[in-house]
Design an enzyme around this catalytic site. Structure first.
Site, PDB file in Angstrom:
ATOM      1  N   LYS A   1      42.034  35.169  36.120  1.00 15.77           N
ATOM      2  CA  LYS A   1      43.055  36.170  35.788  1.00 15.77           C
ATOM      3  C   LYS A   1      43.563  36.039  34.346  1.00 15.77           C
ATOM      4  CE  LYS A   1      43.302  37.986  40.017  1.00 15.77           C
ATOM      5  NZ  LYS A   1      42.887  39.380  40.303  1.00 15.77           N
TER       6      LYS A   1
ATOM      7  N   GLU B   1      51.931  43.140  39.268  1.00 17.00           N
ATOM      8  CA  GLU B   1      51.871  42.959  40.720  1.00 17.00           C
ATOM      9  C   GLU B   1      51.053  41.703  40.959  1.00 17.00           C
ATOM     10  OE1 GLU B   1      49.673  44.703  39.061  1.00 17.00           O
ATOM     11  OE2 GLU B   1      47.817  43.838  39.863  1.00 17.00           O
TER      12      GLU B   1
ATOM     13  N   SER C   1      36.040  31.993  41.105  1.00 14.32           N
ATOM     14  CA  SER C   1      37.093  32.714  40.386  1.00 14.32           C
ATOM     15  C   SER C   1      38.376  31.906  40.219  1.00 14.32           C
ATOM     16  CB  SER C   1      37.398  34.034  41.089  1.00 14.32           C
ATOM     17  OG  SER C   1      37.754  33.801  42.439  1.00 14.32           O
TER      18      SER C   1
HETATM   19  C1  PLP Z   1      41.193  33.197  42.520  1.00 14.89           C
HETATM   20  C2  PLP Z   1      41.096  34.663  42.747  1.00 14.89           C
HETATM   21  N1  PLP Z   1      39.895  35.219  42.920  1.00 14.89           N
HETATM   22  C3  PLP Z   1      39.754  36.539  43.156  1.00 14.89           C
HETATM   23  C4  PLP Z   1      40.836  37.374  43.272  1.00 14.89           C
HETATM   24  C5  PLP Z   1      40.603  38.820  43.577  1.00 14.89           C
HETATM   25  O1  PLP Z   1      40.774  39.662  42.490  1.00 14.89           O
HETATM   26  P1  PLP Z   1      39.574  40.365  41.760  1.00 14.89           P
HETATM   27  O2  PLP Z   1      38.714  40.994  42.806  1.00 14.89           O
HETATM   28  O3  PLP Z   1      40.213  41.338  40.872  1.00 14.89           O
HETATM   29  O4  PLP Z   1      38.814  39.332  41.010  1.00 14.89           O
HETATM   30  C6  PLP Z   1      42.113  36.849  43.083  1.00 14.89           C
HETATM   31  C7  PLP Z   1      43.293  37.733  43.174  1.00 14.89           C
HETATM   32  O5  PLP Z   1      44.389  37.379  43.359  1.00 14.89           O
HETATM   33  C8  PLP Z   1      42.243  35.461  42.822  1.00 14.89           C
HETATM   34  O6  PLP Z   1      43.447  34.905  42.655  1.00 14.89           O
END
Ligand code: PLP
Lengths: 410, 302
Positions: A94, A116, A383
């Site tokens: 993020k 948000e 992520s």
């Molecule tokens: C660690 C992590 N991965 C994935 C996501 C999902 O978001 P996005 O699909 O935009 O990557 C989030 C959202 O809060 C997150 O905190």
């Protein structure tokens, strides 16, 4: 970085095939047009790009590691790499997007940020950037998510942000997003709305993708440097879709690279408690965009569910809807249980505790392993890190009588 | 909603109606606005939510409001996630959805009201409701049932390329909206508009405000300078005093949350349909009186 590159054929700016658009209240239209203009100018300004790249390097800690997970590789019989977004400052992908957008906010002279958040990672990243740039920050978060992600609420407060509890609707990410939009309508003149995923009205899906494509750009370089070729497949989880879009985007024009998204099946797609938008969503218009949404026949948005607060959203970014529509990317749904098992699996096999969101991508890797050959290169975008989820997983383990922590020495 | 219990025009093509610029409009909203202009009167436009607190009561309230001085009735079609609305209307939508009020019910409500009124009726709804019904079926049903126009907060002019001509072909007006921030967009937003232009009095979402913006007269003059159609002001207007004061500058006044709040409170206090309707009738009459007084005072004051 060139935002125009790879953009699918579109009829209008901000469209991905039929998806996307700018379905916003007139009160917000001037702000969205101002943002679009400022964004275009910024991306054409080498000093802006240089600032962004410097922050990514010196503050976020990029490039993130391209880690060869040897134990997973030998278990699954293919080369598995993890793109370690969990090692970024604040613990998730993020921050890539937030640093870009907050630079933009500063350039536009905005003094106040709103955001948000679902899992709290985007809220934490925004609160962090607000502290770094000396801006005030309010984060909207569903009451339900404040409970499951209590640690992140306190982190945001430590960073100086105000966390506003949202109790309407399902009290999750969807409602937090609606509330942030309401607040932006009130204060569009002095407030910058930092959207956390590739969603919302144009230009947000494009802005967020462009600030997340660093993930895919690095994968490309790192994979070339290691193997001298492109990866076989990329796997990422999709909530709104930003880490997946960032991973996929630089490879869209490389037909040999499989693009695979993992969405949330919650308690199972045969139950009403899931968030599998790609599988079951229908085209519609919500939160400023034309995309796929889980909804009833008359267009009421469905209450959705996932153990993962970050994937617990009834829609999907419009560019993903288009990638699925054209068949360029494929998507599969992963249940809570599969994700929890993958969470424990990575901890045990590699000594890495992944975010429960990212665990969906790992679970999909595990399920699809049979499709990959020994010399294939499969990259999973990790992520985020899982510290925020440990308490919730422990509770899940107890509630479901799972044995995730058996001691191998006995 | 397996069967649409609404008579839907079959395959017979709908004749496109004459556009707004012709001498005698066929659309009830345009007719009413023209009539009010000739009489030197201002439009009172109350808002209720279909099915709030239940369908029968909302029908009784609508009927009473129409007999208490409303010129035009705006009916909200409840939505699960009304992102342009504040807490009062969010709560009304939730009350209506709690017993499953749908777009079909909203059309039924209008069909029943049409048995006794030819006053213009507008829907306020979110665009997804239109999209899911299908654009052609939606506008054909509007015309068939007697919905003269729609107000769609999440459908800016820039996204009306496809839907605009379909609405036109059924002679249903998509109301243009402008806000105090529209600035240089004002003339583009009002040119070719039909009915009235909905002028958003306050930034933010719907809801009552004790103080209206000090800059309203600047906004009023800016819209007046460019708009070829009447200007109605909405968002935040709640007291007869405010209405009296605004009468001079605007062609119509929209009152939403103040009505919806009274419905919610009356329902919570256990009033029955007739009592609720009576109470709302008294309130709307007081707005009517204030609007007429304000209009007259403006005329007399020069
Ligand atoms: C660690 C992590 N991965 C994935 C996501 C999902 O978001 P996005 O699909 O935009 O990557 C989030 C959202 O809060 C997150 O905190």
């Amino acid at each position: 970085m060139n935002p125009a590159q790879n953009t699918p054929a579109t009829s209008k700016p901000g469209r991905f095939g039929p998806y996307g658009g700018r379905y916003a209240a007139e009160t917000l239209m001037p702000a969205l047009l101002e943002l679009e203009k400022a964004y275009k100018e910024a991306m054409a300004d080498p000093s802006f790009i240089a600032d962004y790249q410097r922050l990514l390097r010196d503050y976020a800690g990029r490039p993130s590691l391209f880690y060869h997970a040897e134990r997973l590789s030998s278990e699954l019989g293919t080369h598995v790499y993890l793109k370690r977004e969990d090692l970024n400052h604040t613990g998730a992908h993020k921050i890539n997007n937030v640093l870009g957008q907050v630079l933009l906010a500063r350039r536009m002279g905005k003094k106040r940020l709103i955001a948000e958040t679902g899992a709290g990672q985007h809220g934490v990243a925004t609160a962090t950037a607000a502290a770094l740039f000396g801006l005030t920050c309010t984060v909207f978060m569903g009451a339900e998510d404040m409970e499951r992600q209590a640690l992140n609420v306190y982190r945001m407060e430590l960073l100086g942000a105000t966390v506003t509890k949202v109790t309407s609707g399902t009290a999750t990410l969807k409602d937090a997003t609606s509330e942030a939009m309401r607040e932006w309508t009130r204060r569009a003149d002095d407030t910058y709305y930092v959207i956390g995923s590739v969603m919302g009205p144009h230009p947000y899906p494009t802005i967020v993708r462009d600030f997340q494509r660093i993930i895919g750009d690095e994968i490309r370089e790192q994979c070339q440097a290691t193997y001298g070729r492109l990866p076989t497949a990329l796997i990422a989880c999709v909530g709104g879709g930003s880490n997946a879009m960032g991973t996929f985007y630089p490879f869209i024009d490389e037909p040999t690279v499989r693009l695979i998204g993992a969405e949330a099946a919650g308690e199972g797609i045969d139950t009403p408690r899931h968030a599998a938008t790609m599988a079951y969503g229908k085209p519609g218009v919500f939160h400023g965009m034309h995309s796929l949404f889980l909804q009833d026949q008359t267009g009421q948005i469905a209450p959705v569910y996932s153990i993962s607060a970050g994937l617990d959203y009834p829609g999907i970014g419009p560019e993903h809807a288009w990638l699925q529509h054209t068949g360029r990317a494929e998507y599969a749904a992963i249940t809570d249980l599969e994700a929890v098992e993958a969470f424990a699996w990575l901890a045990r096999q590699e000594g890495i505790i992944p975010a429960i969101e990212s665990s969906h991508a790992l679970a999909l890797l595990r399920k699809m392993a049979g499709e990959f050959k020994p010399d294939d290169i499969v990259v999973v975008t990790l992520s985020g890190r899982g510290d925020k989820d440990v308490a919730a997983i422990q509770a899940y383990q107890q509630d479901h009588g799972l044995l995730l922590t058996d001691n191998r020495e006995e | 909603m397996s069967d649409l219990p609404i008579k839907v025009p079959g395959t017979s093509p709908v004749t496109p109606d004459t556009p707004a610029t012709t001498a005698t409009p066929t659309n009830r909203l345009e007719k009413k606005l023209a009539e009010l202009a000739t009489q030197g009167r201002k439009a009172l436009i109350p808002f209720i939510v279909a099915g709030d607190p239940d369908l029968r009561t909302s029908q009784a309230i609508a009927r009473t409001i129409l007999h208490s001085g409303a010129d035009i009735l705006e009916i909200g079609v409840p939505f699960s996630d009304p992102s342009a609305d504040g807490p009062t209307i969010m709560a009304a939508d939730a009350r209506a959805l709690a017993h499953g009020t749908s777009i079909v019910d909203a059309f039924h409500l209008v069909r029943e009201l049409r048995a006794e009124t030819q006053k213009p009726i507008l829907f306020l709804l979110y665009y997804n409701t239109v999209v899911q019904m299908g654009l052609d079926l939606f506008f054909a049903t509007c015309r068939d049932v007697g919905v003269d126009g729609i107000i769609v907060p999440d459908l800016p002019l820039e996204e009306q390329d496809e839907v605009g001509p379909i609405a036109d072909s059924h002679d249903v007006i998509i109301t243009r909206m402008v806000s105090p921030l529209s600035g240089p967009r004002l003339s583009e937003l009002t040119v070719n508009g039909r009915g009235f232009v909905y002028c958003v009095a306050a930034l933010g979402v719907t809801g009552e405000r004790s103080e209206l913006s000090a800059d309203l007269s600047t906004f009023e003059m800016a819209v007046r300078a460019v708009s070829p159609i009447p200007r109605a002001l909405g968002f935040g207007i709640s007291t007869p005093d405010q209405v009296r004061e605004l009468a001079a500058g605007w062609d119509g006044i929209i009152v939403g949350s103040a009505i919806v709040r009274r419905i919610g409170e009356g329902h919570a206090a256990g009033l029955n349909a007739q009592q609720l309707a009576d109470q709302l009738g008294i309130y709307v009459s007081s707005l009517r009186e204030a609007l007429d007084e304000g209009t007259l005072a403006a005329l007399q004051g020069g």
